[in-house]
Structure formats: structure tokens, C-alpha cells
Design an enzyme around this catalytic site. Structure first.
Site, PDB file in Angstrom:
ATOM      1  N   MET A   1       0.832  -1.197   0.000  1.00  0.00           N
ATOM      2  CA  MET A   1       0.000   0.000   0.000  1.00  0.00           C
ATOM      3  C   MET A   1       0.872   1.255   0.000  1.00  0.00           C
ATOM      4  O   MET A   1       0.402   2.355   0.294  1.00  0.00           O
ATOM      5  CB  MET A   1      -0.958  -0.002   1.190  1.00  0.00           C
ATOM      6  CG  MET A   1      -2.006  -1.098   1.114  1.00  0.00           C
ATOM      7  SD  MET A   1      -3.546  -0.703   1.953  1.00  0.00           S
ATOM      8  CE  MET A   1      -2.971  -0.407   3.624  1.00  0.00           C
TER       9      MET A   1
ATOM     10  N   HIS B   1       9.413  -3.457   3.316  1.00  0.00           N
ATOM     11  CA  HIS B   1       9.011  -3.720   1.933  1.00  0.00           C
ATOM     12  C   HIS B   1      10.218  -4.067   1.064  1.00  0.00           C
ATOM     13  O   HIS B   1      10.165  -4.980   0.230  1.00  0.00           O
ATOM     14  CB  HIS B   1       8.327  -2.488   1.334  1.00  0.00           C
ATOM     15  CG  HIS B   1       7.070  -2.070   2.017  1.00  0.00           C
ATOM     16  ND1 HIS B   1       6.978  -0.916   2.750  1.00  0.00           N
ATOM     17  CD2 HIS B   1       5.852  -2.650   2.086  1.00  0.00           C
ATOM     18  CE1 HIS B   1       5.759  -0.788   3.224  1.00  0.00           C
ATOM     19  NE2 HIS B   1       5.054  -1.829   2.849  1.00  0.00           N
TER      20      HIS B   1
ATOM     21  N   GLN C   1     -10.491  -2.490   2.177  1.00  0.00           N
ATOM     22  CA  GLN C   1     -10.019  -3.124   3.412  1.00  0.00           C
ATOM     23  C   GLN C   1      -9.970  -2.156   4.584  1.00  0.00           C
ATOM     24  O   GLN C   1      -9.513  -2.509   5.664  1.00  0.00           O
ATOM     25  CB  GLN C   1      -8.664  -3.790   3.195  1.00  0.00           C
ATOM     26  CG  GLN C   1      -7.498  -2.854   2.977  1.00  0.00           C
ATOM     27  CD  GLN C   1      -6.254  -3.596   2.515  1.00  0.00           C
ATOM     28  OE1 GLN C   1      -6.224  -4.169   1.416  1.00  0.00           O
ATOM     29  NE2 GLN C   1      -5.222  -3.616   3.339  1.00  0.00           N
TER      30      GLN C   1
END
EC number: 6.3.2.1
Length: 285
Positions: free
Chosen positions: A30, A37, A61
Site C-alpha cells: 500500500m 518492503h 479493506q
């Protein structure tokens, strides 16, 4: 690195790699990228021929009282880190690109989602499996990379992949932490100076729980109380959203202490809700 914003261009670029018999590694995110990440990207780089990362803040979500609009976004920062990390394609779609019309069908998670984040964030995992189903079809990866910090999400996604025969190998990578033990998270930027100083207590409490279990303790209430007391030594948090033990990956009550167990915590600070976990007797794939 190629930055792609629409589905058709992405599918054509992936098809070109598939025709060249290249294996595809996929890192869904995201955005607001950090070292966690990039560790996933590093594993993908080593294990596959071509790395695709997506940056998409998925609205389905987030609950009605959650931080979708305020979720940190910085595309220039993300593109810089992705390129430096060796990403080949950065897919940055708009909400309209992923959800062009109102959904005619709905995916609903039945197992592994009724506790912890599933209970605390109603509909959250339905949104996760919905967007990942779309993204998996678009990217068609050989490997997909997830971090252990999101262990419940990993269990849910494993169920999705198994149930719907996605030909994808899920690779689960150990949580990346700051020097003081705090799990790397895009939401850490929301912490005040005092909260940031105290937040590593979450990991310390989970480690205490691990030590108790590994020493033979099976009184669940005692284990949870010890961890709760540890977190409460640092008073800057607003509340403990959950602190619990379950079998892993089933997320059912623990009946066999020699099999997979997750100790999971979610702690609410003034502007951030932080999650972390410890896995016991679980081999990462």
C-alpha cells in the site's frame, strides 16, 4: 524501472516476460515504502527473474472509521526506493482502475478471520482477498512476497490461494525491525516522540510470551497477563486492542502446544494502531 498505471499495459508487459520464460516475483504493497518492503523486494530479486511491485491503497479493506484518507502516500518516495531496490515494474493504479464499477460478486473470508484483526476491523479481510484476487490475476506471479508482521493476513491469503487454485508460491519473510525491536510499519510515522520511544515494549511483551511457552507454560491466561503487564509498564498507549494466542495458521484455540502458535498484539496509540506477533513452532516458507 517502468511505472505502469493501467491494467492493459501491465498485462502486456507481464505477457512479454512470460513469453521469454521469465519467472515473476510480486510484492503487493500500500506504499509509503520502508525497509520491510524492500526486504521483500530483495528476496524476490534473488528468487525470480522479474520483479513487480504494486502500490495501491485499497479502500475496501478500510472500515468507515479508519484511516483510508489519512493513510500516508508518497509516490515519488516509493518510486525512488523501488527503483533503487531493483523493481522492474511499479504498478500504481487508481481506485477507478481497480474498481471501475460496483462489484457484482463478493468474496467473504470464512476461516482464520473471525478473531484479532478480523474481529477488530469488520470486513477488513474481505477487502484484502478481493483486491489480491484482482491483482494476482493481473500480475500472474510465480512467487508473491509477504511479511510475517501481517501473519493473519498471510494465513487468510494462503487460504485464498489454496481454495481457488492460484498457481502462486507464497513466500513469507521475517518481520523487519528497527534497532530497538519495533516492527517497521508505514504507520510508525504517526507516533509522537514519547510513543515512539515506548512502542518497542510491544515486541518485548511478545518475546516474554514466547519465552514462557518455550519454557513449558501452558496457562494461557497467565501468559497473556504477563504480556499485558509488560505493555502497561509504558503508559503512552491508549489501549490494547488485542493480545492473544491462537493455533497457527488455523486461528483456533490452542490445544496442542507443540504445534504452530501465534502470539499477536495490536496496540492503539493516539494516531496509530500497531500490530506485531511472534510465531512459535512455525516454519516460514
Amino acid at each position: 524501472m517502468l511505472i505502469i498505471r493501467n491494467k492493459q499495459d501491465l498485462k502486456e508487459a507481464i505477457l512479454e516476460q512470460k513469453k521469454a520464460n521469465k519467472t515473476i516475483g510480486y510484492v503487493p504493497t500500500m506504499g509509503f515504502l520502508h525497509e520491510g518492503h524492500m526486504t521483500l523486494v530483495s528476496h524476490a530479486r534473488k528468487e525470480t527473474d522479474f520483479v513487480v511491485m504494486s502500490v495501491f491503497v485499497n479502500p475496501t479493506q478500510f472500515g468507515p472509521n479508519e484511516d483510508f484518507d489519512a493513510y500516508p502516500r508518497d509516490e515519488a518516495h516509493d518510486a525512488k526506493l523501488a527503483e533503487e531496490g531493483g523493481v522492474d515494474i511499479l504498478f500504481v493504479p487508481t481506485v477507478e482502475e481497480i474498481y471501475p464499477t460496483e462489484l457484482a460478486t463478493k468474496l467473504h473470508v470464512i476461516k482464520r478471520a473471525s478473531v484479532l484483526d478480523g474481529a477488530d476491523r469488520e470486513g477488513h479481510f474481505d477487502g484484502v482477498v478481493t483486491v489480491l484476487t484482482k491483482l494476482f490475476h493481473l500480475v500472474n506471479p510465480d512467487n508473491a512476497y509477504f511479511g510475517q508482521k501481517d501473519a493473519q493476513q498471510v494465513a487468510v491469503v494462503s487460504g485464498l490461494v489454496e481454495d481457488y487454485f492460484f498457481p502462486i508460491n507464497l513466500r513469507i519473510i521475517a518481520t523487519v525491525r528497527e534497532a530497538d525491536g519495533l516492527a517497521k510499519s508505514s504507520r510508525n510515522v504517526y507516533l509522537t516522540e514519547k510513543e515512539r520511544k515506548e512502542a518497542p515494549v510491544i515486541h518485548e511483551a511478545l518475546q516474554l510470551g514466547r519465552e514462557l511457552i518455550e519454557s513449558g507454560e501452558t496457562n494461557e491466561a497467565k501468559i497473556v497477563q504477563v504480556m499485558t503487564d509488560k505493555i502497561n509498564e509504558q503508559p503512552s498507549h491508549e489501549n490494547i486492542a488485542y493480545l492473544a494466542l491462537y493455533s497457527y495458521p488455523e486461528f483456533t484455540p490452542v490445544t496442542d502446544w507443540t504445534k504452530g502458535i501465534i502470539i499477536a498484539a495490536a496496540v492503539k496509540y493516539s494516531k496509530a494502531r500497531l500490530i506485531d506477533n511472534e510465531l512459535i513452532n512455525v516454519k516460514r516458507r
